[in-house]
Design a protein around this motif. Structure first.
Motif, mmCIF file in Angstrom:
data_model
loop_
_atom_site.group_PDB
_atom_site.id
_atom_site.type_symbol
_atom_site.label_atom_id
_atom_site.label_comp_id
_atom_site.label_asym_id
_atom_site.label_seq_id
_atom_site.Cartn_x
_atom_site.Cartn_y
_atom_site.Cartn_z
ATOM 1 N N PHE A 47 2.013 2.960 -5.836
ATOM 2 C CA PHE A 47 0.726 3.640 -5.873
ATOM 3 C C PHE A 47 0.894 5.060 -5.338
ATOM 4 C CE2 PHE A 47 -0.220 -0.900 -5.205
ATOM 5 C CZ PHE A 47 -0.927 -1.149 -6.378
ATOM 6 N N ASP A 48 0.680 6.025 -6.193
ATOM 7 C CA ASP A 48 0.797 7.414 -5.781
ATOM 8 C C ASP A 48 -0.504 7.884 -5.151
ATOM 9 O OD1 ASP A 48 3.492 8.189 -6.806
ATOM 10 O OD2 ASP A 48 2.611 7.564 -8.709
ATOM 11 N N ALA A 49 -0.379 8.708 -4.104
ATOM 12 C CA ALA A 49 -1.574 9.225 -3.430
ATOM 13 C C ALA A 49 -2.414 10.079 -4.370
ATOM 14 C CB ALA A 49 -1.161 10.041 -2.200
ATOM 15 N N LEU B 222 -6.544 1.033 -5.003
ATOM 16 C CA LEU B 222 -5.297 1.578 -5.540
ATOM 17 C C LEU B 222 -5.016 0.932 -6.893
ATOM 18 C CD1 LEU B 222 -3.113 1.311 -2.298
ATOM 19 C CD2 LEU B 222 -4.727 3.113 -2.943
ATOM 20 N N ILE B 223 -4.754 1.753 -7.899
ATOM 21 C CA ILE B 223 -4.528 1.260 -9.257
ATOM 22 C C ILE B 223 -3.255 1.896 -9.802
ATOM 23 C CG2 ILE B 223 -5.471 1.075 -11.586
ATOM 24 C CD1 ILE B 223 -8.261 1.328 -10.384
ATOM 25 N N ASP B 224 -2.304 1.079 -10.211
ATOM 26 C CA ASP B 224 -1.016 1.566 -10.710
ATOM 27 C C ASP B 224 -1.179 2.032 -12.156
ATOM 28 O OD1 ASP B 224 1.626 2.168 -11.082
ATOM 29 O OD2 ASP B 224 2.342 0.103 -11.038
ATOM 30 N N VAL B 225 -1.727 3.227 -12.317
ATOM 31 C CA VAL B 225 -2.081 3.747 -13.639
ATOM 32 C C VAL B 225 -0.859 3.893 -14.530
ATOM 33 C CG1 VAL B 225 -3.093 5.701 -14.871
ATOM 34 C CG2 VAL B 225 -4.122 4.917 -12.732
ATOM 35 N N ASN B 226 0.240 4.410 -13.991
ATOM 36 C CA ASN B 226 1.426 4.641 -14.820
ATOM 37 C C ASN B 226 2.406 3.472 -14.822
ATOM 38 O OD1 ASN B 226 2.572 4.849 -12.294
ATOM 39 N ND2 ASN B 226 2.925 7.063 -12.404
ATOM 40 N N ALA B 227 2.010 2.371 -14.186
ATOM 41 C CA ALA B 227 2.789 1.127 -14.214
ATOM 42 C C ALA B 227 4.236 1.322 -13.750
ATOM 43 C CB ALA B 227 2.764 0.508 -15.610
ATOM 44 N N ASN B 228 4.418 2.156 -12.713
ATOM 45 C CA ASN B 228 5.779 2.366 -12.201
ATOM 46 C C ASN B 228 6.078 1.540 -10.962
ATOM 47 O OD1 ASN B 228 4.283 3.705 -10.271
ATOM 48 N ND2 ASN B 228 5.520 5.569 -10.290
ATOM 49 N N VAL C 5 0.833 -1.202 0.000
ATOM 50 C CA VAL C 5 0.000 0.000 0.000
ATOM 51 C C VAL C 5 0.868 1.252 0.000
ATOM 52 C CG1 VAL C 5 -1.739 1.268 1.325
ATOM 53 C CG2 VAL C 5 -1.873 -1.226 1.158
ATOM 54 N N GLY C 6 2.016 1.177 0.660
ATOM 55 C CA GLY C 6 2.898 2.327 0.745
ATOM 56 C C GLY C 6 2.715 3.144 2.004
ATOM 57 N N GLY C 7 2.000 2.603 2.997
ATOM 58 C CA GLY C 7 1.783 3.318 4.251
ATOM 59 C C GLY C 7 0.562 2.795 4.966
ATOM 60 N N TYR C 8 0.189 3.470 6.055
ATOM 61 C CA TYR C 8 -0.988 3.053 6.812
ATOM 62 C C TYR C 8 -1.592 4.261 7.517
ATOM 63 C CZ TYR C 8 2.340 3.123 10.734
ATOM 64 O OH TYR C 8 3.284 3.504 11.652
#
Length: 428
Positions: free
Chosen positions: A226-228, A217-223, A41-44
Motif C-alpha cells: 500500500f503506497d502512501a 488502504l486499497i492496493d490499486v496497482n496490485a503490487n 499496513v506498512g508502518g504505524y
C-alpha cells in the motif's frame, strides 16, 4: 504465478449487498487481524501516553513488588464512555524494567497476561549507553455494543537519555490490529486494509488536523503493498479510483462492517507512484543537462549501466554519500558505468551547483531546473526523499537495483554485480 498471501486465504470475506450503482452501497466485511497488522499496513503512527508517579483510580489493584512505578491510563473505544486501561511502567534502578497493562480493564493489574517488554541497549548521540524498551499487550475495548480485542505495540526511550529528554515521562503506543481482506469497486476486486491509525480503539473516526485517523488502504496497482500516495484514503472523505469517486458510509465503530457507494461529490484521482522495483522498467524522459546537451534516458546510455541519482547540494545525507559515489565512478566508469544527476536544488542555484560538482569531482551530467521538490524529473519519479537512486540498464531500461543496495559501501558491490551481469570485463 502470483502467490496469494496467507492472511487473505485464512478467512477474509466480503459481503456484497448491492451493486455499486450510483447512490447504492455495497456492505463490506473484512477479517479482523488482532495482532501483527503493522507489516500489512506498512508502518504505524505512534501516539503518546503521559506517565506520572500518581496512581490513578483505574489502577485499583497492583502487584506487591513494584519498585519505581510510573502510571498512565489509556481511554479507548466510545469517547462518551471510554474503556479505561491502566498502564504501569516499573523502572527500578539497576534492575530489569517491567510493563503491566490492565488488558481486561477491570482495574486489577494482577490478573492479566504478562505484557511483552524487552530492552535493547545501544550508544546514544553522546556515546553513552542507553536502553530502549519495546513490547505491548492485547487489550479488550468496548465500543458501541461490540468488543474489540487487539494488540497495542508500545515502546519507551531511556528516560536518562538527554537526546530524548522531552519523552522522559512518555510511553509511545500504536495500533497493531486492523481489518484485512478484499473489496470490489466497479466490478474489480482489490486487496484492502482498514486501519485505526490513532489507536483509539474505534474505527468511527474523529476529524482533526491530520484527518479522521481511520484509513482505508486499497492496493490499486496490485503490487502487493500500500503506497502512501494514491492507495491510502481517509475513510471520512471521498476518494477517486479509476475515474469514479467513492465514499465510505455506515462505518461500525468496531470496524466490523462498513459500506462503499459512488459519491455525489467529485474529487481528483491521485495515482500511485510508479513501480520502480528491480526488474521493472525505468520511466523514459528527455531533458536538457546543465552542459546544454539533451539527454534521452535511458537511450543515451546504450551499452552502459547508469545510476539515476536524485540529490541536492543542500542535502546532508546526499553529501555523505558522495565519497562512495565518486570512488565507484572512478573505479567502474572505464567498464561502462555512468551517472546522471537530477538536482533538486532551488531556483538561482545553477552557479552553486556547477561549483559544487567541480570541487567534489563529479564529472557526470546533471539535470537542474531550479524547481526544488517540484523538479520535473523528480516529480515524474515521485521522489519524496533524497538521496534516492536507481541503477538502470541503458539497453533494456530495466531497473537493476534501488534503495539501500545503492548506499554506502554496498554501492560498489551492486555496480560490480550489474556490470558482470551485463558482460562488462575489467580493464586491462
Amino acid at each position: 504465478m502470483k502467490r496469494t498471501p496467507a492472511w487473505l486465504v485464512a478467512g477474509a470475506t466480503v459481503a456484497l449487498m448491492a451493486a455499486a450503482a450510483p447512490g447504492r452501497a455495497q456492505v463490506v466485511k473484512l477479517r479482523f487481524v488482532p495482532t501483527g497488522a503493522v507489516p500489512l499496513v506498512g508502518g504505524y503512527m505512534p501516539q503518546r501516553l503521559a506517565l506520572s508517579r500518581e496512581r490513578p483510580a483505574a489502577a485499583r489493584k497492583l502487584p506487591a513488588a513494584l519498585a519505581a512505578p510510573l502510571f498512565g491510563v489509556l481511554e479507548l473505544g466510545d469517547p462518551a464512555r471510554p474503556t479505561r486501561i491502566a498502564v504501569v511502567v516499573d523502572e527500578p534502578v539497576n534492575k530489569p524494567a517491567r510493563l503491566l497493562v490492565d488488558t481486561n480493564a477491570n482495574g486489577d493489574l494482577t490478573d492479566d497476561p504478562p505484557a511483552e517488554w524487552t530492552g535493547r541497549t545501544g550508544a546514544g548521540r553522546d556515546g553513552k549507553q542507553y536502553t530502549t524498551h519495546s513490547g505491548g499487550a492485547e487489550v479488550t475495548v468496548r465500543v458501541a455494543g461490540d468488543t474489540l480485542r487487539g494488540h497495542l505495540g508500545m515502546y519507551r526511550f531511556d528516560p536518562t537519555d538527554p537526546a530524548r529528554a522531552s519523552l522522559a515521562s512518555t510511553l509511545l503506543y500504536y495500533s497493531d490490529y486492523a481489518y484485512a481482506g478484499e473489496l470490489k469497486l466497479g466490478g474489480k476486486s482489490y486487496r484492502a486494509v482498514l486501519t485505526d491509525d490513532m489507536a483509539r480503539g474505534s474505527f468511527a473516526g474523529k476529524e482533526g488536523p491530520r484527518g479522521s485517523g481511520v484509513r482505508l488502504l486499497i492496493d490499486v496497482n496490485a503490487n502487493g503493498k500500500f503506497d502512501a500516495r494514491g492507495e491510502a484514503y481517509d475513510a471520512a472523505r471521498p476518494f477517486n479510483i479509476g475515474g469514479t469517486t467513492w465514499e465510505v458510509r455506515d462505518m461500525k465503530p468496531s470496524g466490523k462492517s462498513f459500506a462503499i457507494a459512488r459519491s455525489a461529490q467529485s474529487v481528483a484521482e491521485i495515482l500511485p507512484p510508479p513501480d520502480l522495483s528491480p526488474g521493472k522498467k525505468a520511466i523514459e524522459f528527455e531533458a536538457k543537462a546543465t552542459d546544454g546537451e539533451t539527454v534521452r534516458f535511458p537511450a543515451s546510455y546504450r551499452g552502459k549501466v547508469v545510476l539515476l541519482d536524485f540529490w541536492a547540494t543542500w542535502c546532508g545525507p546526499c553529501r555523505a554519500e558522495l565519497p562512495h559515489l565518486t570512488s565507484a565512478y572512478a573505479t567502474y566508469h572505464p567498464r561502462g558505468f555512468e551517472v546522471l544527476g537530477i538536482s533538486l536544488d532551488q531556483a538561482d542555484a545553477a552557479e552553486k551547483l556547477a561549483a559544487f560538482t567541480r570541487e567534489n569531482n563529479m564529472p557526470w551530467k546533471q539535470v537542474y531546473d531550479g524547481k526544488f521538490w517540484q523538479a520535473a524529473i523528480a516529480d515524474l519519479y515521485v521522489v519524496r526523499s533524497i538521496p534516492c537512486a536507481y541503477l538502470v540498464d541503458g539497453d533494456t531500461g530495466e531497473v537493476l537495483a534501488a534503495g539501500n543496495s545503492l548506499r554506502g559501501e554496498q554501492l560498489a558491490a551492486t555496480i560490480e554485480q550489474a556490470l558482470k551481469r551485463k558482460g562488462a570485463s575489467a580493464p586491462r
